[in-house]
Design an enzyme around this catalytic site. Structure first.
Site, PDB file in Angstrom:
ATOM      1  N   GLY A   1       0.784  -1.145   0.242  1.00  0.00           N
ATOM      2  CA  GLY A   1       0.382   0.237   0.187  1.00  0.00           C
ATOM      3  C   GLY A   1       1.092   1.131   0.083  1.00  0.00           C
TER       4      GLY A   1
ATOM      5  CG  ASN B   1       9.684   4.341   4.172  1.00  0.00           C
ATOM      6  OD1 ASN B   1       8.827   3.348   5.178  1.00  0.00           O
ATOM      7  ND2 ASN B   1      10.923   4.272   3.877  1.00  0.00           N
TER       8      ASN B   1
ATOM      9  CG  HIS C   1     -17.995  43.399 -15.395  1.00  0.00           C
ATOM     10  ND1 HIS C   1     -17.380  44.143 -17.351  1.00  0.00           N
ATOM     11  CD2 HIS C   1     -19.378  43.708 -15.450  1.00  0.00           C
ATOM     12  CE1 HIS C   1     -18.005  44.684 -17.405  1.00  0.00           C
ATOM     13  NE2 HIS C   1     -19.524  44.444 -16.843  1.00  0.00           N
TER      14      HIS C   1
END
Length: 422
Positions: free
Chosen positions: A70, A194, A330
């Site tokens: 995983g 890690n 706008h």
């Protein structure tokens, strides 16, 4: 990371995905949803061999088993398919990699004929073995029958007190089962995570692969290192994507689409020839051909724009349908509205769609002109070709071709004293 691995397993045609979980098991279950996943909890964390042992009772003897990790998210389908092909009664597949600095990895030990005989972990390796640069990735393909024979023989008599899955390689060699090794096209495929530094490194490599694929499909990227694809992006011919654009979910860009810098586009379809100008945010919307969007436009979910529309700077849309050729140039908010063709919405206009408890619809017909700084209080309908005078607050329906003006009479007060700063 786990979802990437599961998706790759699906691409390989896995019948079942046994996922071994331990720390944070409940969170993993809640996050990942997949009908063919079989969750297996490893209550004691005693090594990779021990983890695979937890699955043995769920494996048919004739199954081909692929062991994945995983935290190794970027392994490619093509690399794994070769391993699966090696799995048979007298052969297993082992994925190795050659590294300039193999520190921390299990070393691949071969005999004089080049056959893999075993794997020695870093802490158990001799000085000569530590000099070996070919290392184990942990990824292997093996028959369930072999696993059921070998795993019960594992011992934790080693420096880490763990049951190493890698010890089955020596058992395979002893049983004259060929260990067929191969290596990935790029070492980054088998890099694990890690810490957050390694996670960031993998993310950048992953994004670069996606950038290269987009360019091969015909897109021009202003800088391939400054684009993030966080889902699936499909592009047509001659697409241009400027720097720092982010794509999330399922996004399709038609031919000749131009995406400006800093745009965020999520779950959207953009039609041919449309330009998304700088720093626009588009979510769960469909935009037709040759539209002009932004800069600084925000599309909340549920919008559908026809061809040749314009939604300009600092305009926010939500659950609205905009007809062909209509313009909101706008500084406006249009929510829960349906605009016909050729509608012009002036600056500062808002549809007041919420009464504090319920949302209501605003319907604007073809050819309507809405002046600047208007409020349309829903539910309200403005029929085709009507005109709304600037500064009006519209609370009643307007008939076709009528002029609606709803504003107080101006008063100019002489002698007015401006407030003074305390």
């Amino acid at each position: 990371m786990l979802q990437h691995v599961i998706d790759t397993a699906h691409e390989l045609g896995a019948d079942t995905i046994h996922t071994v979980i331990g720390h944070g098991a409940d969170q993993v279950r809640q996050t990942i949803s997949d009908d063919i996943i079989h969750w297996v909890e490893q209550r004691e964390r005693l090594g990779t061999g021990h983890a695979v042992m937890q699955v043995l009772d769920h494996l048919p003897d004739d199954a081909r088993v692929l062991v994945l990790y995983g935290d190794v998210p970027l392994i490619r389908k093509q690399t794994l398919a070769i391993l699966v092909d090696h799995v048979c009664g007298d052969s297993l597949g082992l994925l190795t990699v050659t590294m300039d600095d193999p520190t921390g990895y299990g070393r691949i030990v071969r005999d004089a004929d080049g056959n893999v005989t075993r794997i020695v972990e870093q802490k158990d390796a001799s000085v000569d073995q530590q000099a070996i640069r070919e290392v184990n990735t942990g990824i292997l393909g093996v028959s369930a029958a072999h696993l059921k024979r070998w795993l019960p023989q594992l011992s934790n008599d080693n420096a880490q007190g763990e049951y190493y899955l890698t010890d089955i390689i020596a058992m395979a060699a002893k049983d004259s089962v060929e260990v067929a090794s191969n290596q990935p096209a790029d070492v980054m495929e088998v890099q694990g995570v890690n810490n957050r530094v390694q996670l960031a490194e993998l993310e950048r490599w992953f994004q670069l692969q996606q950038s290269q694929e987009l360019m091969l499909q015909g897109a021009t990227l202003a800088d391939p290192a400054r684009i993030d694809v966080r889902g699936n992006l499909s592009v047509g011919c001659d697409v241009y994507i400027d720097v720092n654009a982010v794509f999330e979910g399922e996004v399709t860009l038609g031919n000749r689409v131009h995406v400006g810098p800093g745009c965020v586009i999520k779950d959207a379809h953009i039609g041919d020839g449309t330009e998304i100008k700088a720093y626009s945010v588009i979510e769960s919307s469909t935009i037709g051909e040759n539209a002009q969007i932004g800069p600084y436009a925000r599309f909340r979910p549920g919008n559908r724009l026809a061809a040749n529309t314009k939604v300009g700077n600092f305009v926010e849309l939500k659950k609205s349908v905009i007809g062909e050729g209509s313009k909101i140039s706008h500084l406006s908010y249009v929510g829960d509205a349906t605009l016909g063709a050729r509608v012009n919405v002036g600056a500062g206009t808002i549809t007041c769609n919420y009464d504090g408890a319920n949302k209501y619809q605003t319907i604007i017909g073809d050819g309507v002109f809405v002046g600047s700084n208007c409020s349309l209080v829903a539910p309200v309908t403005v029929a085709p070709e009507a005109t709304i005078g600037a500064g009006s607050t519209i609370t009643r329906d307007v008939a076709a071709s009528e002029l609606a003006v709803a504003r107080g009479r101006q008063r100019n007060i002489s002698g007015w004293e401006k407030p003074k700063k305390h």
